[in-house]
Design an enzyme around this catalytic site. Structure first.
Site, PDB file in Angstrom:
ATOM      1  CD  GLU A   1      -3.148   0.608   0.320  1.00 52.30           C
ATOM      2  OE1 GLU A   1      -2.617   1.402  -0.475  1.00 52.30           O
ATOM      3  OE2 GLU A   1      -4.365   0.592   0.532  1.00 52.30           O
ATOM      4  CG  ASP A   2      -0.742   4.569  -1.984  1.00 51.57           C
ATOM      5  OD1 ASP A   2      -1.443   3.534  -1.953  1.00 51.57           O
ATOM      6  OD2 ASP A   2      -1.233   5.697  -2.097  1.00 51.57           O
TER       7      ASP A   2
ATOM      8  CG  ASP B   1      -5.881   8.985   6.083  1.00 53.71           C
ATOM      9  OD1 ASP B   1      -6.673   9.072   7.036  1.00 53.71           O
ATOM     10  OD2 ASP B   1      -5.478   9.991   5.483  1.00 53.71           O
TER      11      ASP B   1
ATOM     12  CG  PHE C   1      -4.267  16.016   0.476  1.00 58.04           C
ATOM     13  CD1 PHE C   1      -5.468  15.464   0.901  1.00 58.04           C
ATOM     14  CD2 PHE C   1      -3.768  15.644  -0.772  1.00 58.04           C
ATOM     15  CE1 PHE C   1      -6.161  14.571   0.097  1.00 58.04           C
ATOM     16  CE2 PHE C   1      -4.449  14.753  -1.575  1.00 58.04           C
ATOM     17  CZ  PHE C   1      -5.656  14.218  -1.136  1.00 58.04           C
TER      18      PHE C   1
ATOM     19  NE  ARG D   1      -3.741   8.257  -9.582  1.00 55.25           N
ATOM     20  CZ  ARG D   1      -4.323   7.823  -8.471  1.00 55.25           C
ATOM     21  NH1 ARG D   1      -3.602   7.389  -7.465  1.00 55.25           N
ATOM     22  NH2 ARG D   1      -5.644   7.809  -8.369  1.00 55.25           N
TER      23      ARG D   1
HETATM   24  C1  PRP Z   1      -5.885   5.633  -1.008  1.00 53.87           C
HETATM   25  C2  PRP Z   1      -4.596   4.868  -0.768  1.00 53.87           C
HETATM   26  C3  PRP Z   1      -5.031   3.719   0.089  1.00 53.87           C
HETATM   27  C4  PRP Z   1      -6.206   4.300   0.864  1.00 53.87           C
HETATM   28  C5  PRP Z   1      -5.765   4.571   2.272  1.00 53.87           C
HETATM   29  O1  PRP Z   1      -6.554   5.046  -2.066  1.00 53.87           O
HETATM   30  O2  PRP Z   1      -4.008   4.463  -1.976  1.00 53.87           O
HETATM   31  O3  PRP Z   1      -5.458   2.618  -0.693  1.00 53.87           O
HETATM   32  O4  PRP Z   1      -6.611   5.508   0.215  1.00 53.87           O
HETATM   33  O5  PRP Z   1      -6.781   5.249   2.987  1.00 53.87           O
HETATM   34  P1  PRP Z   1      -7.452   4.697   4.313  1.00 53.87           P
HETATM   35  O6  PRP Z   1      -6.384   4.125   5.210  1.00 53.87           O
HETATM   36  O7  PRP Z   1      -8.077   5.951   4.893  1.00 53.87           O
HETATM   37  O8  PRP Z   1      -8.496   3.672   3.947  1.00 53.87           O
HETATM   38  P2  PRP Z   1      -7.710   5.774  -2.916  1.00 53.87           P
HETATM   39  O9  PRP Z   1      -9.055   5.237  -2.491  1.00 53.87           O
HETATM   40  O10 PRP Z   1      -7.533   7.250  -2.838  1.00 53.87           O
HETATM   41  O11 PRP Z   1      -7.447   5.230  -4.387  1.00 53.87           O
HETATM   42  P3  PRP Z   1      -6.136   5.361  -5.304  1.00 53.87           P
HETATM   43  O12 PRP Z   1      -5.082   4.458  -4.704  1.00 53.87           O
HETATM   44  O13 PRP Z   1      -6.597   4.887  -6.636  1.00 53.87           O
HETATM   45  O14 PRP Z   1      -5.694   6.806  -5.309  1.00 53.87           O
END
Ligand code: PRP
Length: 206
Positions: free
Chosen positions: A106-107, A110, A159, A172
């Site tokens: 995971e990137d 949060d 952010f 990105r």
């Molecule tokens: C982002 C990120 C994680 C997630 C983390 O994805 O890449 O998968 O949010 O957030 P959390 O811990 O609050 O659940 P996003 O839904 O923005 O999709 P993306 O990766 O396509 O940008």
């Protein structure tokens, strides 16, 4: 903090440059290789955010590691800055994870709901082991308790975009992790078009 002479519009400062990201990725890869030295490993990158992180992590593993790569895509319902807590599966893995040593890549974590959803989803599919590797952690934002085995960097409470992370699908492609200008988030759009001054500490004056 190093900063380019001009940052893209809407970017306030670089939080982690590419060398800091590379060092974190190397540390994380070393941890995975230490824990799974002899077995095949399946890295499951979570699209879209973990696209570059997954690629770099895979290449940072020792060459003798039997690593495979798969992707899963999820999305949280909500607006650009706040997740509603509902996670939606957009694309499943292409291979079965049963009997395999899986590492979710995971990137960012949060509130933790996305990773918890993925751990439950993949955990029910009988992997031999299931670990989670996250590049950026925002521990003070957690709403649910989630175990993370490998954490790269702790993010400030701002952010963050770049290196796969987006704001409304933008940014990105930046090769670093950067802080979005507060006004972009507050106003829900991109800041004024006039050129801005980048200060010596990497911040920019709009
Ligand atoms: C982002 C990120 C994680 C997630 C983390 O994805 O890449 O998968 O949010 O957030 P959390 O811990 O609050 O659940 P996003 O839904 O923005 O999709 P993306 O990766 O396509 O940008």
């Amino acid at each position: 903090m190093r900063a380019p002479s001009e940052l893209p519009r809407g970017i306030a400062a670089i939080e982690f440059d590419s060398s800091q990201i590379s060092a974190a990725v190397l540390r994380l890869a070393a941890g995975i290789a230490r824990d799974l030295p002899a077995e095949p490993v399946v890295l499951i990158g979570v699209l879209k955010g973990a696209l570059f992180f997954t690629a770099d992590l895979a290449r940072a593993l020792p060459t003798e590691t039997d690593a495979r790569i798969d992707f899963i895509a999820v999305s949280s319902y909500g607006n650009a800055t706040r997740s509603s807590g509902e996670v939606r599966l957009l694309k499943d893995t292409s291979e079965s994870v049963e009997g395999k040593n899986v590492v979710i890549v995971e990137d960012i974590i949060d509130n933790g709901l996305t990773l918890r959803y993925l751990q439950e989803l993949l955990g029910h599919r009988k992997p031999a082991s299931l670990r989670s590797c996250v590049l950026l952690d925002k521990p003070y934002r957690r709403q649910v308790d989630v175990k993370v085995d490998y954490i790269g960097l702790t993010a400030p409470d701002t952010f963050i975009v770049g290196y796969g992370l987006d704001y409304q699908e933008k940014y990105r492609n930046l090769p670093y992790l950067a802080r979005l200008h507060d006004r972009v988030v507050e106003e829900g759009g991109v800041v004024a078009p006039e050129a801005s001054t980048v200060l010596s500490d990497g911040h920019r004056r709009e």
